[in-house]
Design a protein around this motif. Structure first.
Motif, PDB file in Angstrom:
ATOM      1  N   GLY A 104     -43.079 -20.004 -26.375  1.00 47.91           N
ATOM      2  CA  GLY A 104     -43.898 -20.683 -27.366  1.00 47.91           C
ATOM      3  C   GLY A 104     -43.167 -21.776 -28.097  1.00 47.91           C
ATOM      4  O   GLY A 104     -43.658 -22.317 -29.076  1.00 47.91           O
ATOM      5  N   GLY A 105     -41.951 -22.179 -27.630  1.00 48.26           N
ATOM      6  CA  GLY A 105     -41.189 -23.226 -28.308  1.00 48.26           C
ATOM      7  C   GLY A 105     -41.895 -24.559 -28.252  1.00 48.26           C
ATOM      8  O   GLY A 105     -42.720 -24.817 -27.387  1.00 48.26           O
ATOM      9  N   ALA A 106     -41.573 -25.439 -29.196  1.00 47.20           N
ATOM     10  CA  ALA A 106     -42.193 -26.766 -29.247  1.00 47.20           C
ATOM     11  C   ALA A 106     -41.495 -27.710 -28.286  1.00 47.20           C
ATOM     12  O   ALA A 106     -40.413 -27.430 -27.783  1.00 47.20           O
ATOM     13  N   ASP A 107     -42.121 -28.870 -28.031  1.00 48.47           N
ATOM     14  CA  ASP A 107     -41.547 -29.833 -27.101  1.00 48.47           C
ATOM     15  C   ASP A 107     -40.171 -30.294 -27.532  1.00 48.47           C
ATOM     16  O   ASP A 107     -39.332 -30.617 -26.707  1.00 48.47           O
ATOM     17  N   ASN A 108     -39.910 -30.362 -28.832  1.00 49.84           N
ATOM     18  CA  ASN A 108     -38.611 -30.838 -29.275  1.00 49.84           C
ATOM     19  C   ASN A 108     -37.565 -29.734 -29.278  1.00 49.84           C
ATOM     20  O   ASN A 108     -36.469 -29.905 -29.777  1.00 49.84           O
ATOM     21  N   ASP A 109     -37.891 -28.547 -28.700  1.00 46.59           N
ATOM     22  CA  ASP A 109     -36.917 -27.476 -28.516  1.00 46.59           C
ATOM     23  C   ASP A 109     -36.427 -27.409 -27.078  1.00 46.59           C
ATOM     24  O   ASP A 109     -35.923 -26.389 -26.629  1.00 46.59           O
ATOM     25  N   ILE A 110     -36.572 -28.497 -26.328  1.00 42.94           N
ATOM     26  CA  ILE A 110     -36.174 -28.520 -24.922  1.00 42.94           C
ATOM     27  C   ILE A 110     -34.681 -28.223 -24.800  1.00 42.94           C
ATOM     28  O   ILE A 110     -33.866 -28.799 -25.492  1.00 42.94           O
ATOM     29  N   THR A 111     -34.316 -27.301 -23.915  1.00 44.78           N
ATOM     30  CA  THR A 111     -32.901 -27.042 -23.674  1.00 44.78           C
ATOM     31  C   THR A 111     -32.514 -27.375 -22.245  1.00 44.78           C
ATOM     32  O   THR A 111     -31.348 -27.579 -21.952  1.00 44.78           O
ATOM     33  N   ASN A 112     -33.460 -27.430 -21.360  1.00 39.83           N
ATOM     34  CA  ASN A 112     -33.160 -27.760 -19.969  1.00 39.83           C
ATOM     35  C   ASN A 112     -34.440 -28.245 -19.314  1.00 39.83           C
ATOM     36  O   ASN A 112     -35.526 -28.032 -19.815  1.00 39.83           O
ATOM     37  N   PHE A 113     -34.293 -28.874 -18.151  1.00 33.34           N
ATOM     38  CA  PHE A 113     -35.458 -29.386 -17.468  1.00 33.34           C
ATOM     39  C   PHE A 113     -35.100 -29.573 -16.012  1.00 33.34           C
ATOM     40  O   PHE A 113     -33.935 -29.633 -15.636  1.00 33.34           O
ATOM     41  N   SER A 114     -36.095 -29.656 -15.177  1.00 37.54           N
ATOM     42  CA  SER A 114     -35.828 -29.691 -13.747  1.00 37.54           C
ATOM     43  C   SER A 114     -36.971 -30.387 -13.020  1.00 37.54           C
ATOM     44  O   SER A 114     -38.109 -30.351 -13.465  1.00 37.54           O
ATOM     45  N   HIS A 115     -36.606 -31.000 -11.892  1.00 39.01           N
ATOM     46  CA  HIS A 115     -37.632 -31.580 -11.021  1.00 39.01           C
ATOM     47  C   HIS A 115     -38.148 -30.527 -10.043  1.00 39.01           C
ATOM     48  O   HIS A 115     -39.050 -30.784  -9.284  1.00 39.01           O
ATOM     49  N   HIS A 116     -37.527 -29.346 -10.073  1.00 39.15           N
ATOM     50  CA  HIS A 116     -37.848 -28.331  -9.075  1.00 39.15           C
ATOM     51  C   HIS A 116     -39.159 -27.621  -9.405  1.00 39.15           C
ATOM     52  O   HIS A 116     -39.773 -27.813 -10.422  1.00 39.15           O
ATOM     53  N   SER A 117     -39.540 -26.688  -8.444  1.00 38.03           N
ATOM     54  CA  SER A 117     -40.788 -25.980  -8.655  1.00 38.03           C
ATOM     55  C   SER A 117     -40.768 -25.194  -9.954  1.00 38.03           C
ATOM     56  O   SER A 117     -39.746 -24.708 -10.351  1.00 38.03           O
ATOM     57  N   PRO A 118     -41.915 -25.106 -10.612  1.00 36.75           N
ATOM     58  CA  PRO A 118     -41.975 -24.455 -11.907  1.00 36.75           C
ATOM     59  C   PRO A 118     -41.723 -22.952 -11.819  1.00 36.75           C
ATOM     60  O   PRO A 118     -42.023 -22.328 -10.825  1.00 36.75           O
ATOM     61  N   SER A 119     -41.176 -22.399 -12.854  1.00 39.18           N
ATOM     62  CA  SER A 119     -40.996 -20.954 -12.982  1.00 39.18           C
ATOM     63  C   SER A 119     -41.886 -20.497 -14.130  1.00 39.18           C
ATOM     64  O   SER A 119     -42.396 -21.321 -14.877  1.00 39.18           O
ATOM     65  N   PRO A 120     -42.070 -19.188 -14.297  1.00 34.36           N
ATOM     66  CA  PRO A 120     -42.931 -18.718 -15.399  1.00 34.36           C
ATOM     67  C   PRO A 120     -42.444 -19.164 -16.774  1.00 34.36           C
ATOM     68  O   PRO A 120     -43.210 -19.179 -17.723  1.00 34.36           O
ATOM     69  N   ALA A 121     -41.145 -19.530 -16.887  1.00 37.09           N
ATOM     70  CA  ALA A 121     -40.589 -19.876 -18.205  1.00 37.09           C
ATOM     71  C   ALA A 121     -40.718 -21.351 -18.541  1.00 37.09           C
ATOM     72  O   ALA A 121     -40.333 -21.775 -19.610  1.00 37.09           O
ATOM     73  N   CYS A 122     -41.237 -22.166 -17.641  1.00 34.94           N
ATOM     74  CA  CYS A 122     -41.265 -23.601 -17.900  1.00 34.94           C
ATOM     75  C   CYS A 122     -42.688 -24.144 -17.918  1.00 34.94           C
ATOM     76  O   CYS A 122     -43.618 -23.507 -17.450  1.00 34.94           O
ATOM     77  N   VAL A 123     -42.792 -25.346 -18.468  1.00 30.70           N
ATOM     78  CA  VAL A 123     -44.087 -26.028 -18.567  1.00 30.70           C
ATOM     79  C   VAL A 123     -43.923 -27.420 -17.980  1.00 30.70           C
ATOM     80  O   VAL A 123     -42.964 -28.128 -18.301  1.00 30.70           O
ATOM     81  N   ILE A 124     -44.826 -27.814 -17.104  1.00 28.46           N
ATOM     82  CA  ILE A 124     -44.779 -29.151 -16.511  1.00 28.46           C
ATOM     83  C   ILE A 124     -45.314 -30.153 -17.530  1.00 28.46           C
ATOM     84  O   ILE A 124     -46.405 -29.994 -18.066  1.00 28.46           O
ATOM     85  N   LYS A 125     -44.526 -31.172 -17.827  1.00 31.28           N
ATOM     86  CA  LYS A 125     -44.911 -32.200 -18.788  1.00 31.28           C
ATOM     87  C   LYS A 125     -44.626 -33.580 -18.205  1.00 31.28           C
ATOM     88  O   LYS A 125     -43.666 -33.769 -17.469  1.00 31.28           O
ATOM     89  N   HIS A 126     -45.465 -34.539 -18.608  1.00 33.33           N
ATOM     90  CA  HIS A 126     -45.152 -35.931 -18.315  1.00 33.33           C
ATOM     91  C   HIS A 126     -44.213 -36.413 -19.419  1.00 33.33           C
ATOM     92  O   HIS A 126     -44.538 -36.333 -20.602  1.00 33.33           O
ATOM     93  N   VAL A 127     -43.036 -36.893 -19.028  1.00 29.97           N
ATOM     94  CA  VAL A 127     -42.005 -37.256 -20.005  1.00 29.97           C
ATOM     95  C   VAL A 127     -41.358 -38.581 -19.626  1.00 29.97           C
ATOM     96  O   VAL A 127     -41.557 -39.118 -18.532  1.00 29.97           O
ATOM     97  N   TRP A 128     -40.554 -39.093 -20.560  1.00 28.83           N
ATOM     98  CA  TRP A 128     -39.666 -40.213 -20.309  1.00 28.83           C
ATOM     99  C   TRP A 128     -38.247 -39.658 -20.315  1.00 28.83           C
ATOM    100  O   TRP A 128     -37.907 -38.818 -21.159  1.00 28.83           O
ATOM    101  N   TYR A 129     -37.401 -40.096 -19.403  1.00 31.10           N
ATOM    102  CA  TYR A 129     -36.054 -39.534 -19.337  1.00 31.10           C
ATOM    103  C   TYR A 129     -35.042 -40.616 -18.942  1.00 31.10           C
ATOM    104  O   TYR A 129     -35.378 -41.645 -18.357  1.00 31.10           O
ATOM    105  N   ARG A 130     -33.783 -40.329 -19.254  1.00 31.21           N
ATOM    106  CA  ARG A 130     -32.717 -41.304 -19.022  1.00 31.21           C
ATOM    107  C   ARG A 130     -31.392 -40.558 -18.863  1.00 31.21           C
ATOM    108  O   ARG A 130     -31.170 -39.528 -19.504  1.00 31.21           O
ATOM    109  N   SER A 131     -30.520 -41.086 -18.018  1.00 28.04           N
ATOM    110  CA  SER A 131     -29.206 -40.478 -17.828  1.00 28.04           C
ATOM    111  C   SER A 131     -28.267 -40.901 -18.955  1.00 28.04           C
ATOM    112  O   SER A 131     -28.543 -41.832 -19.712  1.00 28.04           O
ATOM    113  N   CYS A 132     -27.141 -40.201 -19.063  1.00 28.25           N
ATOM    114  CA  CYS A 132     -26.137 -40.493 -20.089  1.00 28.25           C
ATOM    115  C   CYS A 132     -24.832 -40.882 -19.419  1.00 28.25           C
ATOM    116  O   CYS A 132     -24.569 -40.526 -18.265  1.00 28.25           O
ATOM    117  N   ARG A 133     -23.970 -41.589 -20.150  1.00 25.01           N
ATOM    118  CA  ARG A 133     -22.693 -42.006 -19.588  1.00 25.01           C
ATOM    119  C   ARG A 133     -21.759 -40.826 -19.306  1.00 25.01           C
ATOM    120  O   ARG A 133     -20.746 -40.976 -18.635  1.00 25.01           O
TER     121      ARG A 133
END
Length: 208
Positions: A122-151
């Motif tokens: 039940g965490g909010a979107d701003n409580d994201i701790t990890n994310f993946s392009h892989h198939s969803p698991s019961p613990a994740c929610v598919i969202k349309h997002v913006w993302y960027r790599s870090c140095r």
């Protein structure tokens, strides 16, 4: 995501008093005098002022009353001082982080569907701790997002969701461009999920 209201006036500011640690020697009579002086300045019945909405005037007087009730009660004042000192430390830290963070336009992010994992159910979107392009698991929610790599080398290190953008501009007033289009210019401060690097995400929000 960072969005803070710590920049609002403290109860000491409202009554025109010095905050801790300078205010430790304040006595009840001095707090009471400051309270009456603040009411004379801000109360609509005590001072000629330009006509303004009743809600704005009431909020000012209510804030003064709340400030006096807190600072004139020893245990409430002690608890408030403790909170205020902590808030000031956080505010200084946020200002330092904000000054050092690079500014990146949201248009320079990639966008797509990611599987977002939350710290707890039940965490909010701003409580994201990890994310993946892989198939969803019961613990994740598919969202349309913006993302960027870090140095630091982590892919998808910075992730922004639509609800994060909406929260960042929720307190802002709409502006109007020369063509009559309503818009809000937003600034979202987010941290890399691997290292201590922060970014200002600059974006423009339009009415739905």
């Amino acid at each position: 995501m960072i969005r803070s209201d710590l920049d609002s006036e403290s109860f000491y500011d409202v009554l025109g008093l010095l905050p801790p640690p300078h205010a430790t020697a304040l006595d009840p009579a001095e707090i009471r005098r400051a309270y009456h002086a603040a009411l004379l300045i801000h109360h609509p019945d005590k001072q000629p002022r330009p006509k303004q909405p009743e809600t704005a005037r009431s909020a000012t007087v209510d804030r003064i009353i709340e400030a006096y009730a807190t600072l004139s009660t020893p245990n409430l004042r002690a608890a408030y001082d403790k909170q205020l000192t902590g808030d000031q430390h956080v505010l200084k830290l946020l200002h330092r982080i904000s000054a050092q963070a690079d500014k990146i336009d949201l248009e320079d992010f990639q966008s797509g569907e990611l599987c977002l994992f939350h710290r707890e159910e039940g965490g909010a979107d701003n409580d994201i701790t990890n994310f993946s392009h892989h198939s969803p698991s019961p613990a994740c929610v598919i969202k349309h997002v913006w993302y960027r790599s870090c140095r630091c080398g982590k892919n998808d290190a910075y992730v922004v969701t639509q609800s994060m953008l909406e929260q960042a501009v929720d307190h802002l007033e709409w502006s109007i461009d020369p063509s009559g289009q309503l818009f809000k210019d937003g600034d979202l401060l987010i941290q890399c999920q691997r290292c201590s690097t922060w970014l200002h995400v600059m974006f423009t929000e339009f009415p739905a």
